[in-house]
Design an enzyme around this catalytic site. Structure first.
Site, PDB file in Angstrom:
ATOM      1  N   CYS A  32       0.876  -1.172   0.000  1.00  0.00           N
ATOM      2  CA  CYS A  32       0.000   0.000   0.000  1.00  0.00           C
ATOM      3  C   CYS A  32       0.912   1.220   0.000  1.00  0.00           C
ATOM      4  O   CYS A  32       2.130   1.094   0.090  1.00  0.00           O
ATOM      5  CB  CYS A  32      -0.934  -0.020   1.205  1.00  0.00           C
ATOM      6  SG  CYS A  32      -0.082  -0.206   2.761  1.00  0.00           S
ATOM      7  N   HIS A  33       0.305   2.378  -0.160  1.00  0.00           N
ATOM      8  CA  HIS A  33       1.086   3.617  -0.268  1.00  0.00           C
ATOM      9  C   HIS A  33       0.422   4.701   0.581  1.00  0.00           C
ATOM     10  O   HIS A  33      -0.722   4.544   1.015  1.00  0.00           O
ATOM     11  CB  HIS A  33       1.080   4.138  -1.715  1.00  0.00           C
ATOM     12  CG  HIS A  33       1.364   3.119  -2.768  1.00  0.00           C
ATOM     13  ND1 HIS A  33       2.632   2.718  -3.097  1.00  0.00           N
ATOM     14  CD2 HIS A  33       0.544   2.433  -3.605  1.00  0.00           C
ATOM     15  CE1 HIS A  33       2.591   1.837  -4.085  1.00  0.00           C
ATOM     16  NE2 HIS A  33       1.327   1.640  -4.405  1.00  0.00           N
ATOM     17  N   TYR A  49       1.548  11.819 -11.761  1.00  0.00           N
ATOM     18  CA  TYR A  49       0.138  12.006 -11.392  1.00  0.00           C
ATOM     19  C   TYR A  49       0.102  12.862 -10.131  1.00  0.00           C
ATOM     20  O   TYR A  49       1.077  12.925  -9.381  1.00  0.00           O
ATOM     21  CB  TYR A  49      -0.582  10.665 -11.180  1.00  0.00           C
ATOM     22  CG  TYR A  49       0.085   9.721 -10.196  1.00  0.00           C
ATOM     23  CD1 TYR A  49      -0.284   9.700  -8.855  1.00  0.00           C
ATOM     24  CD2 TYR A  49       1.089   8.854 -10.606  1.00  0.00           C
ATOM     25  CE1 TYR A  49       0.331   8.838  -7.956  1.00  0.00           C
ATOM     26  CE2 TYR A  49       1.718   7.988  -9.718  1.00  0.00           C
ATOM     27  CZ  TYR A  49       1.327   7.990  -8.393  1.00  0.00           C
ATOM     28  OH  TYR A  49       1.947   7.143  -7.492  1.00  0.00           O
ATOM     29  N   ASP A 249      -2.889  -2.452  -2.364  1.00  0.00           N
ATOM     30  CA  ASP A 249      -2.452  -1.426  -3.316  1.00  0.00           C
ATOM     31  C   ASP A 249      -3.150  -0.082  -3.083  1.00  0.00           C
ATOM     32  O   ASP A 249      -3.055   0.825  -3.892  1.00  0.00           O
ATOM     33  CB  ASP A 249      -2.632  -1.883  -4.772  1.00  0.00           C
ATOM     34  CG  ASP A 249      -2.020  -0.922  -5.783  1.00  0.00           C
ATOM     35  OD1 ASP A 249      -0.928  -0.384  -5.503  1.00  0.00           O
ATOM     36  OD2 ASP A 249      -2.634  -0.690  -6.840  1.00  0.00           O
ATOM     37  N   ASN A 254      -3.366   5.839 -10.033  1.00  0.00           N
ATOM     38  CA  ASN A 254      -3.743   5.789 -11.466  1.00  0.00           C
ATOM     39  C   ASN A 254      -4.956   4.918 -11.772  1.00  0.00           C
ATOM     40  O   ASN A 254      -5.184   4.581 -12.928  1.00  0.00           O
ATOM     41  CB  ASN A 254      -2.559   5.314 -12.327  1.00  0.00           C
ATOM     42  CG  ASN A 254      -1.372   6.235 -12.185  1.00  0.00           C
ATOM     43  OD1 ASN A 254      -1.513   7.434 -12.377  1.00  0.00           O
ATOM     44  ND2 ASN A 254      -0.222   5.697 -11.819  1.00  0.00           N
TER      45      ASN A 254
HETATM   46  C1  0GY Z   1       1.313   0.377  -7.768  1.00  0.00           C
HETATM   47  C2  0GY Z   1       1.127   0.634  -9.189  1.00  0.00           C
HETATM   48  C3  0GY Z   1       1.263   1.816  -9.841  1.00  0.00           C
HETATM   49  C4  0GY Z   1       1.867   3.001  -9.313  1.00  0.00           C
HETATM   50  C5  0GY Z   1       2.922   3.040  -8.502  1.00  0.00           C
HETATM   51  O1  0GY Z   1       4.629   4.137  -7.423  1.00  0.00           O
HETATM   52  C6  0GY Z   1       3.634   4.270  -8.124  1.00  0.00           C
HETATM   53  O2  0GY Z   1       3.233   5.351  -8.538  1.00  0.00           O
HETATM   54  O3  0GY Z   1       3.436   1.952  -7.975  1.00  0.00           O
HETATM   55  C7  0GY Z   1       0.763   1.898 -11.234  1.00  0.00           C
HETATM   56  O4  0GY Z   1       0.409   3.003 -11.676  1.00  0.00           O
HETATM   57  O5  0GY Z   1       0.716   0.850 -11.910  1.00  0.00           O
HETATM   58  O6  0GY Z   1       1.889  -0.634  -7.395  1.00  0.00           O
HETATM   59  O7  0GY Z   1       0.891   1.180  -6.975  1.00  0.00           O
END
Ligand code: 0GY
Length: 298
Positions: A32-33, A49, A249, A254
């Site tokens: 996750c982020h 983004y 995730d 995106n």
């Molecule tokens: C994910 C996938 C994406 C984005 C990123 O770091 C990111 O911006 O990982 C994606 O756009 O496919 O794993 O979060």
């Protein structure tokens, strides 16, 4: 598409459904982020983004709603090599989060030590051209060699069409490797497709290559219950049960066109891992071994 007055996009559902699957105690959301908050932790000038804030409070509320105990926060490309937003979330988690950083190749050993102190346990190398401008393999290898002393691993994000050309680079990495989203195979072709066979060959090439069986929402446009994803990925979970990780995730960078429902994503878990033993490995034993090795002895 949900965009605010500043053009900042939201790619996550505000009230995901409650999953039917009851996640076991101690489960880890291992991918996750966090985004921002932007006024404290601005996005990178190179960000591809511009998301709305998705900070620690929202992440921990989701964790609790879905029934998870811990998070692995992976540095998102929109924050570049400034890991402060992730470190801030880890620090606010009472030991319930660890992280994966993206670092500048010129980072000092002292700064790597500080990241370790802040809960980072791996570095991410992103090869997706739509997300990053450069992916310098020689510099990445240098970083991989330098983080080995910390007991970290390398997370790589690439798409299936470059798997073959990635192989020499991957073989040269001296630490364990975790592949994000299985290197994005075409899951519509089933478990014996060229993409899945090539990915299995990669897993077979070393016993310290792990993968995240994540992102049905990205890989299976048919949506819940993600039948193609399940058909293709379930055999991987069974055959490589010691080396698979699962994550939401969230906040789904995106994915603004169709906001993924995190409850529906959790309900994919028992379709991938059909026994309690497999679920325990996927959600607890494996991520604990990688991210909380001092606690994860089972
Ligand atoms: C994910 C996938 C994406 C984005 C990123 O770091 C990111 O911006 O990982 C994606 O756009 O496919 O794993 O979060």
């Amino acid at each position: 598409m949900t965009t605010d007055a500043q053009g900042r996009v939201r790619s996550w559902a505000l009230t995901p459904s409650l999953p039917r699957f009851v996640v076991p105690d101690g489960a880890v959301d291992a991918h996750c982020h966090v985004f921002g908050p932007m006024d404290q932790f601005p996005f990178s000038p190179q960000a591809k983004y511009l998301p709305q804030d998705a900070g620690p409070d929202a992440l921990f509320a989701l964790r609790d709603r879905l029934g998870f105990s811990r998070n692995v926060i992976v540095q998102a490309s929109c924050h570049g090599t400034d890991n402060r937003a992730a470190l801030n979330a880890i620090a606010a988690s009472n030991g319930r989060s660890r992280g994966v950083a993206v670092v500048d190749p010129a980072i000092s050993d002292a700064d790597l030590d500080a990241l370790h102190e802040g809960g980072i346990r791996g570095v991410r190398f992103n090869f997706l051209k739509r997300l990053v401008d450069h992916a310098p393999k020689d510099k990445f290898l240098d970083i991989a060699n330098r983080i080995q002393r910390l007991g970290w691993h390398v997370v790589v994000y690439f798409e299936a069409d470059i798997l073959e050309e990635m192989k020499p680079f991957l073989s040269a990495i001296p630490t364990p490797i975790v592949v994000d989203h299985m290197g994005r195979p075409d899951v519509s072709q089933g478990p014996d497709s060229a993409d899945m066979v090539a990915f299995r060959a990669l897993l077979d090439s070393r016993d310290d290559i792990w993968t995240k069986v994540t992102c049905p929402d990205r890989l299976d446009p048919q949506g819940p219950p993600y039948a193609d994803f399940v058909r293709s990925v379930r055999p991987l979970v069974e055959d490589y049960s010691e080396r698979v990780l699962w994550g939401t995730d969230w906040p789904h960078p995106n994915m603004e066109s169709i906001l993924p429902d995190d409850g529906a994503l959790v309900d994919v878990i028992p379709l991938l891992a059909s026994t309690e033993a497999l679920q325990r490995k996927l959600l607890i034993d494996n991520p604990m071994r990688l991210y909380w090795p001092e606690e994860g002895k089972t």
